[in-house]
Design an enzyme around this catalytic site. Structure first.
Site, PDB file in Angstrom:
ATOM      1  N   GLY A 144       0.807  -1.216   0.000  1.00 57.93           N
ATOM      2  CA  GLY A 144       0.000   0.000   0.000  1.00 57.93           C
ATOM      3  C   GLY A 144       0.839   1.264   0.000  1.00 57.93           C
ATOM      4  N   LEU A 152      -3.789  -7.544  -1.448  1.00 58.10           N
ATOM      5  CA  LEU A 152      -4.023  -6.705  -2.637  1.00 58.10           C
ATOM      6  C   LEU A 152      -5.449  -6.162  -2.720  1.00 58.10           C
ATOM      7  CD1 LEU A 152      -1.973  -8.734  -5.301  1.00 58.10           C
ATOM      8  CD2 LEU A 152      -1.196  -6.840  -3.861  1.00 58.10           C
ATOM      9  N   SER A 167      -3.657   5.991  14.166  1.00 62.73           N
ATOM     10  CA  SER A 167      -4.073   7.220  13.489  1.00 62.73           C
ATOM     11  C   SER A 167      -4.409   8.306  14.498  1.00 62.73           C
ATOM     12  CB  SER A 167      -5.318   6.892  12.658  1.00 62.73           C
ATOM     13  OG  SER A 167      -5.944   8.074  12.222  1.00 62.73           O
ATOM     14  N   ALA A 168      -4.262   9.534  14.065  1.00 64.11           N
ATOM     15  CA  ALA A 168      -4.662  10.681  14.881  1.00 64.11           C
ATOM     16  C   ALA A 168      -6.159  10.681  15.136  1.00 64.11           C
ATOM     17  CB  ALA A 168      -4.275  11.964  14.152  1.00 64.11           C
ATOM     18  N   TYR A 179     -14.030   3.012  11.496  1.00 64.69           N
ATOM     19  CA  TYR A 179     -12.600   2.920  11.174  1.00 64.69           C
ATOM     20  C   TYR A 179     -11.761   3.372  12.375  1.00 64.69           C
ATOM     21  CZ  TYR A 179      -8.043   4.507   9.573  1.00 64.69           C
ATOM     22  OH  TYR A 179      -6.692   4.729   9.481  1.00 64.69           O
ATOM     23  N   LYS A 220      -8.926   1.333  15.106  1.00 61.24           N
ATOM     24  CA  LYS A 220      -7.566   1.719  15.510  1.00 61.24           C
ATOM     25  C   LYS A 220      -7.486   1.798  17.035  1.00 61.24           C
ATOM     26  CE  LYS A 220      -5.853   1.930  11.474  1.00 61.24           C
ATOM     27  NZ  LYS A 220      -4.889   0.907  11.060  1.00 61.24           N
ATOM     28  N   ASN A 252      -9.873  12.373   0.606  1.00 63.02           N
ATOM     29  CA  ASN A 252      -8.901  13.230   1.286  1.00 63.02           C
ATOM     30  C   ASN A 252      -8.461  14.388   0.395  1.00 63.02           C
ATOM     31  OD1 ASN A 252      -7.904  10.174   2.534  1.00 63.02           O
ATOM     32  ND2 ASN A 252      -8.657  11.778   3.872  1.00 63.02           N
ATOM     33  N   GLY A 286     -18.858  16.072  10.574  1.00 63.54           N
ATOM     34  CA  GLY A 286     -17.859  15.322  11.344  1.00 63.54           C
ATOM     35  C   GLY A 286     -16.489  15.971  11.367  1.00 63.54           C
ATOM     36  N   ASP A 287     -16.264  17.000  10.534  1.00 64.38           N
ATOM     37  CA  ASP A 287     -14.943  17.647  10.510  1.00 64.38           C
ATOM     38  C   ASP A 287     -14.742  18.569  11.710  1.00 64.38           C
ATOM     39  OD1 ASP A 287     -13.851  16.567   8.280  1.00 64.38           O
ATOM     40  OD2 ASP A 287     -14.174  18.302   6.970  1.00 64.38           O
TER      41      ASP A 287
END
Ligand code: NAD
Ligand code: UD1
Length: 337
Positions: A11, A34, A125-126, A149, A153, A199, A294-295
């Protein structure tokens, strides 16, 4: 020479980390199913670095396959990138995300312990930080997520901590990445998202090469320098180097840690657009639209722990990120035309 197993090594971040590891004298072995990458990556890496990279096309949830890999190679360190990572998709497919990300981590830990492999670096992840924390995230801050997601984490970090607690010989570092962008300056590897990018940077790259007409800027009424959202963008090659530093740390130290990997500086959406335009002498048309649900307005890393413990800090600039991202995107377009 020390051998490192990269799960999900085909990746975006894994392939760049393979390059950094090889350049630092490590041998690498890759396992990847993959699901979000192409087999061609390993051939490009081998040609670029003039090495042979054993590649297993398989799933990390398959403990027998992992046992086989540990039997066939004297692996000292595992870097666990393998996982599904699309936030929006995780909201509509929560069970697929929990099933893949948690089971891959559990099978890996079981197989590592069985085969006496005791050093693990995990891609966190942050996104594990609670939104209500101060903008500059410090490792000890309260955790909490807003999507499946993120919870995978959060849970994998916890599973790793509990497993280290129960097995004192196991040592692990969860690296909490902020916003990885850019590509290798060679233009040989980079990010190639399927479908419409979610993104910011991949979207800008596609606008720059004419794949999309304009960028949608999600909100210009935040309490920030210019009203647009602020994030900590980090060059993927700096991030790759952080994995080398974490590997070296584990070769000389014990423990179970979480460490932020970011530059420690934020940039707004419009600052990124401007940096991209300047670095590549190209116009990026954009339209201001409503905020994305959500931001948050601002988040960036406190990167002191990474420097103190790993001796690592980011060195590449926004200009490097924008140049390398554009170079990669142009190469991709050429391949498809
Ligand atoms: P990527 O999708 O490019 O790479 C992940 C790789 O894992 C892919 O090649 C995919 O085929 C493979 N994979 C997925 N599930 C697997 C399984 N069960 N068995 C074997 N292989 C499997 O993603 P990336 O951007 O390189 O991210 C790497 C890791 O870093 C992921 O765990 C991701 O969640 C995490 N992360 C990424 C970002 C980011 O913005 N890119 C930010 C924070 C954390
Ligand atoms: C996203 C993920 C986060 C992940 C991080 C890693 C979401 C909700 N969150 O966060 O879990 O850890 O990536 O890279 O997906 N923007 C635009 N237009 C676009 C795309 C983005 O204006 O087309 C803005 C966003 O509103 C934000 C900034 O650009 O202010 C960065 O967005 P993005 O690249 O998606 O990253 P994060 O929001 O940090």
């Amino acid at each position: 020479m020390s051998k490192v197993l990269l799960t999900g090594g085909m990746g975006f971040i894994g392939s760049h980390t393979a390059v950094s590891l090889i350049e630092n004298g490590y041998d690498v072995v890759i396992v990847d199913n993959l699901v979000n990458s192409e087999e061609d990556v390993v051939h490009r890496l081998e040609k670029f670095k003039n090495v042979t990279i054993p590649f297993y096309n398989g799933d990390c949830r398959d403990e027998n396959l992992l046992d086989k890999i540990f039997n066939e190679h004297d692996i000292e360190i595992v870097i666990h990138f393998a996982g599904l990572k699309a936030v929006g998709e995780s909201v509509s497919l929560p069970l697929e995300y929990y099933e893949n990300n948690l089971n891959a981590t559990i099978s890996l830990l079981k197989s590592m312990l069985k085969n006496k492999v005791h050093k693990l670096v995990f891609s966190s992840s942050a996104t594990v930080y609670d939104e209500d924390n101060p903008d500059e995230r410090v490792e000890g801050y309260k955790l909490g997520c807003t999507n499946p997601y993120g919870w995978t984490k959060f849970m994998c970090e916890q599973i790793i901590r509990d497993t280290c607690h129960a097995n004192s010989q196991l040592n692990a570092i969860s690296l909490r990445y902020f916003n990885p962008v850019g590509a290798h300056p060679s233009g040989i590897i980079g990010e190639n998202p399927k479908g419409v990018p979610n993104n910011l940077m991949p979207y800008i790259q596609q606008v720059a090469t004419g794949v999309r007409d304009y960028l949608r800027v999600y909100g210009n009424d935040y309490d920030t320098v210019d009203g647009t959202g602020v994030r900590d963008y980090i060059h993927v090659c700096d991030l790759a180097d952080a994995h080398v530093a974490a590997s070296k740390y584990l070769q000389n130290n014990k423990g179970c840690l979480e460490i932020n990997i970011g530059t420690g500086k934020g940039a707004s959406v419009l600052e990124m657009v401007e940096a991209f335009e300047k670095a590549n002498k190209i116009k990026i048309p954009y339209k201001i639209e409503a905020r994305r649900p959500g931001d948050v307005a601002i988040n960036y890393a406190n990167a002191n722990k990474a420097y103190k413990l790993l001796g690592w800090k980011a060195t590449r600039t926004l200009e490097d990120m924008c140049k390398d991202a554009y170079n990669w995107q142009c190469n991709l377009q050429k391949k498809h035309n």
